[in-house]
Design an enzyme around this catalytic site. Sequence first.
Site: not given
Ligand code: AMP
Length: 413
Positions: A356, A379, A38, A200
Site C-alpha cells: 500500500g 490490505g 504487478r 490513521k
Molecule cells: P495510512 O493509510 O494510515 O498508512 O496513512 C498513509 C498516509 O499518512 C500518507 O498518505 C501520508 O501522507 C499520511 N501522513 C503521514 N504522516 C502524516 C502527518 N503527520 N499528518 C497527516 N498525514 C500524515
Amino acid sequence: MGMDKLSVRDLEIAGQHILVRVDFNVPLDGERVVDDTRVCASLPTIRYILDQGGVAVLISHLGRPKGKVVSELSLHPVAECLEEHLGVEVHETRDCVGPETESIVKRAKPGSVVLLENLRFHPEEENNDPGFALQLCEYGSAYVNDAFGTAHRAHASTEGVTHNFVSCAAGFLMEKEIRYLGVALTEPARPFVGIIGGAKISGKIDVIDNLLPRLDSLLIGGGMAYTFYKAMGLEIGRSLLDVDRIGIAEMILQKAGASDVKLILPKDCVVAAEISEGVETHVVARDQIPPDLEGMDIGPSTRVSFSKEISEAGTVIWNGPLGVFEIPPFEEGTKAVVEALVEATRQGTTTVVGGGETAAAVAAFGLEADLSHVSTGGGASLEFLEGKTLPGVAALSDVEEPNEEEVQYQESE
Ligand code: AMP
C-alpha cells in the site's frame, strides 16, 4: 503461518493446463498499463509453467466493475503488456467463463498462455459462488495462487476453486510474501524492530497489538504519533488527532512500559501551517508544537535516532509513512528511514515493508530492489501482520511433513 504449503515446484506440469490466480489489478490510463510492477511480479511463476511445458491459464480481477461488464476495466491492456514481457503470444478470452472460453483454453498448446477476461465482470466471483468456481476449475488440472494482494478475500478464484482441486499450490510471489512476512512474525533475527506510521491509528491498532510482544523496539511516526502525544499530555496544535483513540494509545504506552519492548516516539517534528509545497516549515521539540501549526513529519534528531535503531536491527518490519511524504518538504523522515533500511539490508539485516502507501513511498524513492522484501499486498499484508489467517493462503494444500514415527519406521526397514 509458516511455509508448509504446496509450491508450484511440487506440481506435475508437463502437458498440463495450470489455472493460475494472478494479481493483475494494475493502474490503467485508458488503453495502457501505467505501472507494470504487478505484471512483472507474476512473471517467474508464469515462465516456470511455460518452461515445464504446461499451459498457463491466468485469472485475475481488475478494478471494481461490481459484477457487470465495464469495458474500461478489460484485461486487454494487461494482455499486451504481458506479451511484451514474456515474448510469447497471450491468448485472450472475451469472458472468463462460457463455451467460447472453454474452447480457447482447451485448444491451447503446451508452452502457451491464456488470459481470461476480468473475473469481477461476474458478481459470482466476489460472492464466492460454488457453481462459478466449478466452471473456473474446468480450465486446469491443478491450481496455483500467486495473487497475495487478494489472499485476504475469500472469493471464487481465491478460495472457492480450491475445493475442487487435489493440488492447490503457492506461486513464487505468494511463497516469497509468506516467507518474509511469516519469518518476521515467527522467527525474526534480533533485535527485531517494528516501525509503524501513517495517518490513521485505527487501521494499525491490531498490527501494533500483534507485533508488540514479538518486538524488541517499536518506533512510531506519521500522523498517528500525535494521538500518542495527546495521551502523554502534550499539546499538539492542529496536528492530526483521533480523539476516540487517545485511550487506546494510552493503553499501548502502558503495555510497552510494562514489557521489555522499547517504544520510541519522535522527539522532534516538522510543523507547518498547511499541507502544501511552498509552505514555510519549522522544526520543534515535541513539547513545543505551536497551537496554530500542524505536525507533518519526524524531525532531524528523530531521523538520526530511528536510523540508529534500524542500523542495529536483525529484522525490521515497516508499515506506514513517517510523514506526509507525497509533498516534498515533508518527505525527509520517510526518506531517511528508507535510506537507513537500504544500508541495513546491505549489512545483512532482513528488511520487510508492508504494501500500500508504504510500498508506494519506497517506490517513489526508487529503492524497492534494495530492501529484502516489499509486499505487493496492502490490505493482505496488514491482515497478515495482525496475525489473521488469510483465506487464500489457508485454502492452499498443506505439505505433509512425515511424522517421527513414520521416519523411524522407514529407517528400521
Ligand atoms: P495510512 O493509510 O494510515 O498508512 O496513512 C498513509 C498516509 O499518512 C500518507 O498518505 C501520508 O501522507 C499520511 N501522513 C503521514 N504522516 C502524516 C502527518 N503527520 N499528518 C497527516 N498525514 C500524515
